[in-house]
Design a protein around this motif. Structure first.
Motif, PDB file in Angstrom:
ATOM      1  N   HIS A 162       0.849  -1.201   0.000  1.00 19.32           N
ATOM      2  CA  HIS A 162       0.000   0.000   0.000  1.00 19.32           C
ATOM      3  C   HIS A 162       0.877   1.240   0.000  1.00 19.32           C
ATOM      4  N   LYS A 181       2.685   7.236   4.746  1.00 19.47           N
ATOM      5  CA  LYS A 181       3.513   6.058   4.989  1.00 19.47           C
ATOM      6  C   LYS A 181       3.315   5.050   3.856  1.00 19.47           C
ATOM      7  N   TYR A 191       4.380  -6.561   8.778  1.00 27.09           N
ATOM      8  CA  TYR A 191       4.418  -5.438   7.842  1.00 27.09           C
ATOM      9  C   TYR A 191       5.502  -4.459   8.278  1.00 27.09           C
ATOM     10  N   LEU A 250       6.215  -0.390   8.088  1.00 24.80           N
ATOM     11  CA  LEU A 250       5.681   0.932   7.725  1.00 24.80           C
ATOM     12  C   LEU A 250       6.857   1.879   7.513  1.00 24.80           C
ATOM     13  N   HIS A 296      -0.175  -3.183  17.490  1.00 26.27           N
ATOM     14  CA  HIS A 296       0.528  -3.810  16.357  1.00 26.27           C
ATOM     15  C   HIS A 296       2.039  -3.606  16.429  1.00 26.27           C
ATOM     16  N   VAL A 337       5.464  -3.929  12.259  1.00 29.08           N
ATOM     17  CA  VAL A 337       4.179  -4.085  12.967  1.00 29.08           C
ATOM     18  C   VAL A 337       3.528  -5.423  12.629  1.00 29.08           C
ATOM     19  N   LEU A 338       2.599  -5.838  13.478  1.00 25.26           N
ATOM     20  CA  LEU A 338       1.814  -7.034  13.187  1.00 25.26           C
ATOM     21  C   LEU A 338       0.780  -6.663  12.131  1.00 25.26           C
ATOM     22  N   PRO A 339       0.578  -7.540  11.147  1.00 27.58           N
ATOM     23  CA  PRO A 339      -0.416  -7.206  10.126  1.00 27.58           C
ATOM     24  C   PRO A 339      -1.814  -7.299  10.720  1.00 27.58           C
ATOM     25  N   LYS A 391     -13.037   5.852   7.273  1.00 29.00           N
ATOM     26  CA  LYS A 391     -12.024   6.496   6.445  1.00 29.00           C
ATOM     27  C   LYS A 391     -12.570   6.549   5.029  1.00 29.00           C
ATOM     28  N   ASP A 441      -1.462   1.635  13.086  1.00 29.40           N
ATOM     29  CA  ASP A 441      -1.031   2.894  12.467  1.00 29.40           C
ATOM     30  C   ASP A 441      -0.019   3.659  13.321  1.00 29.40           C
TER      31      ASP A 441
HETATM   32  N1  LIG Z   1      -0.740  -3.027  11.458  1.00 31.39           N
HETATM   33  C1  LIG Z   1      -1.333  -2.672  10.327  1.00 31.39           C
HETATM   34  N2  LIG Z   1      -1.876  -3.617   9.518  1.00 31.39           N
HETATM   35  C2  LIG Z   1      -2.475  -3.283   8.345  1.00 31.39           C
HETATM   36  N3  LIG Z   1      -2.584  -2.021   7.889  1.00 31.39           N
HETATM   37  C3  LIG Z   1      -2.066  -1.034   8.655  1.00 31.39           C
HETATM   38  C4  LIG Z   1      -1.415  -1.302   9.897  1.00 31.39           C
HETATM   39  N4  LIG Z   1      -1.019  -0.128  10.442  1.00 31.39           N
HETATM   40  C5  LIG Z   1      -1.392   0.831   9.571  1.00 31.39           C
HETATM   41  N5  LIG Z   1      -2.021   0.308   8.497  1.00 31.39           N
HETATM   42  C6  LIG Z   1      -2.540   1.008   7.307  1.00 31.39           C
HETATM   43  O1  LIG Z   1      -1.404   1.497   6.607  1.00 31.39           O
HETATM   44  C7  LIG Z   1      -1.753   2.673   5.897  1.00 31.39           C
HETATM   45  C8  LIG Z   1      -0.740   3.749   6.222  1.00 31.39           C
HETATM   46  O2  LIG Z   1      -0.802   4.723   5.273  1.00 31.39           O
HETATM   47  P1  LIG Z   1      -1.023   6.263   5.594  1.00 31.39           P
HETATM   48  O3  LIG Z   1      -0.887   6.569   7.031  1.00 31.39           O
HETATM   49  O4  LIG Z   1      -0.168   6.987   4.633  1.00 31.39           O
HETATM   50  O5  LIG Z   1      -2.556   6.482   5.392  1.00 31.39           O
HETATM   51  P2  LIG Z   1      -3.535   6.580   4.161  1.00 31.39           P
HETATM   52  O6  LIG Z   1      -3.952   5.202   3.772  1.00 31.39           O
HETATM   53  O7  LIG Z   1      -2.985   7.398   3.066  1.00 31.39           O
HETATM   54  O8  LIG Z   1      -4.801   7.258   4.737  1.00 31.39           O
HETATM   55  P3  LIG Z   1      -5.001   8.363   5.862  1.00 31.39           P
HETATM   56  O9  LIG Z   1      -4.398   9.641   5.375  1.00 31.39           O
HETATM   57  O10 LIG Z   1      -6.465   8.447   6.004  1.00 31.39           O
HETATM   58  O11 LIG Z   1      -4.341   7.884   7.097  1.00 31.39           O
HETATM   59  C9  LIG Z   1      -3.174   3.039   6.304  1.00 31.39           C
HETATM   60  O12 LIG Z   1      -4.053   2.616   5.292  1.00 31.39           O
HETATM   61  C10 LIG Z   1      -3.387   2.228   7.590  1.00 31.39           C
HETATM   62  O13 LIG Z   1      -4.734   1.885   7.765  1.00 31.39           O
END
Ligand SMILES: Nc1ncnc2c1ncn2[C@@H]1O[C@H](COP(=O)(O)OP(=O)(O)OP(=O)(O)O)[C@@H](O)[C@H]1O
Ligand SMILES: [Mg+2]
Length: 256
Positions: A34, A39, A49, A51, A101, A114-116, A159, A228
């Motif tokens: 993603h 991030k 995962y 980040l 996580h 982090v843990l998925p 979201k 997150d």
């Molecule tokens: N432990 C986790 N397992 C799975 N997904 C995670 C985990 N921790 C964070 N995420 C996801 O990783 C992504 C991090 O990306 P980012 O913070 O850039 O946000 P985004 O998707 O662009 O959206 P927003 O701006 O609304 O936060 C988010 O979609 C978040 O939900």
């Protein structure tokens, strides 16, 4: 034993020859799951995962605004301070016996392992409020004064950038089968406990937490966990009644 060591060495050497430095990078790129606004998320070989915190911030017209839903600018060092604050608070929360996580952080590489987690629906955000400000005051200003105290009030939003992250009730989440009533209750309780941990810590630094936003997900067994990040862009903090901008807050926070 000696043979195993030698075999390990040969394998490592062969892998290095095969992939080289750029090869490693490509391997990493292939695991991207993603590309987020602030991030990037990678899948690791061990099932966790990774980040990668970036210097991109949400905002509009070159001005930082944590409430904005699009990337407006890049500020050098933002990824670093967001990771540092996240590491600090996740360790505190984990130490308090609340499962999150968080596994570990690498400050030099601006990454956090982090843990998925599975996210609820397309992602749910959880807000905890001590004071009536921001969107809460805009919504309910005819019933409450700006900045009035709130009893660790919890609310959730979906979201959804196009819809401006709409509020959703417990009944709504259950009816839509996004989460169970038990998961909702567990998230609410954990949110209040975690918010108190953050607020108490800020208080010890002369700072006052007004509200904070978290993301929760769940493990394969259905248990909920904080995911997150926990950083300055996700909280409203005041000092002697004056609002502190996120970048300023990060600086103040790590002042010795
Ligand atoms: N432990 C986790 N397992 C799975 N997904 C995670 C985990 N921790 C964070 N995420 C996801 O990783 C992504 C991090 O990306 P980012 O913070 O850039 O946000 P985004 O998707 O662009 O959206 P927003 O701006 O609304 O936060 C988010 O979609 C978040 O939900
Ligand atoms: Mg995010």
């Amino acid at each position: 034993m000696k043979f195993a060591n030698l075999a390990h060495f040969i394998r490592k050497f062969a892998l290095q020859l095969f992939y080289g430095k750029t090869g490693e990078k490509e391997k990493m790129e292939k695991k991207l799951v993603h590309r987020g606004k602030t991030k990037d998320v990678f899948a690791l070989d061990n099932g966790n995962y990774l980040l990668k915190f970036k210097d991109d911030c949400t905002g509009k017209d070159g001005k930082f605004d944590p409430g904005e839903n699009s990337v407006g600018l890049s500020i050098e060092g933002v990824g670093d301070v967001n990771l540092r604050m996240s590491k600090y608070f996740f360790e505190k929360v984990n130490d308090a016996g609340i499962k999150t996580h968080f596994v570990k952080a690498n400050i030099d590489e601006t990454t956090m392992e982090v843990l998925p987690a599975k996210v609820f629906g397309h992602g749910v955000e959880v807000i905890c409020r001590y004071k009536a400000v921001g969107s809460f005051f805009r919504r309910y200003g005819e019933y409450i004064g700006e900045g009035a105290e709130l009893p660790a009030y919890v609310e959730m939003t979906f979201k959804n950038d196009e819809k401006g992250d709409p509020l959703v009730t417990k009944d709504g989440l259950v009816a839509l089968k996004v989460m169970t009533a038990e998961q909702y209750d567990a998230i609410k309780t954990q949110t209040q406990t975690i918010t108190k941990i953050v607020a108490d810590d800020l208080k010890s630094k002369g700072l006052e937490l007004y509200d904070i936003k978290f993301e929760f997900g769940y493990a394969p067994d259905g248990s909920v966990m904080l995911i997150d990040e926990i950083s300055s862009g996700n909280m409203r903090v005041y000092k002697n009644g004056t609002y502190i901008e996120p970048m300023e807050l990060s600086k103040l926070f790590f002042l010795k």
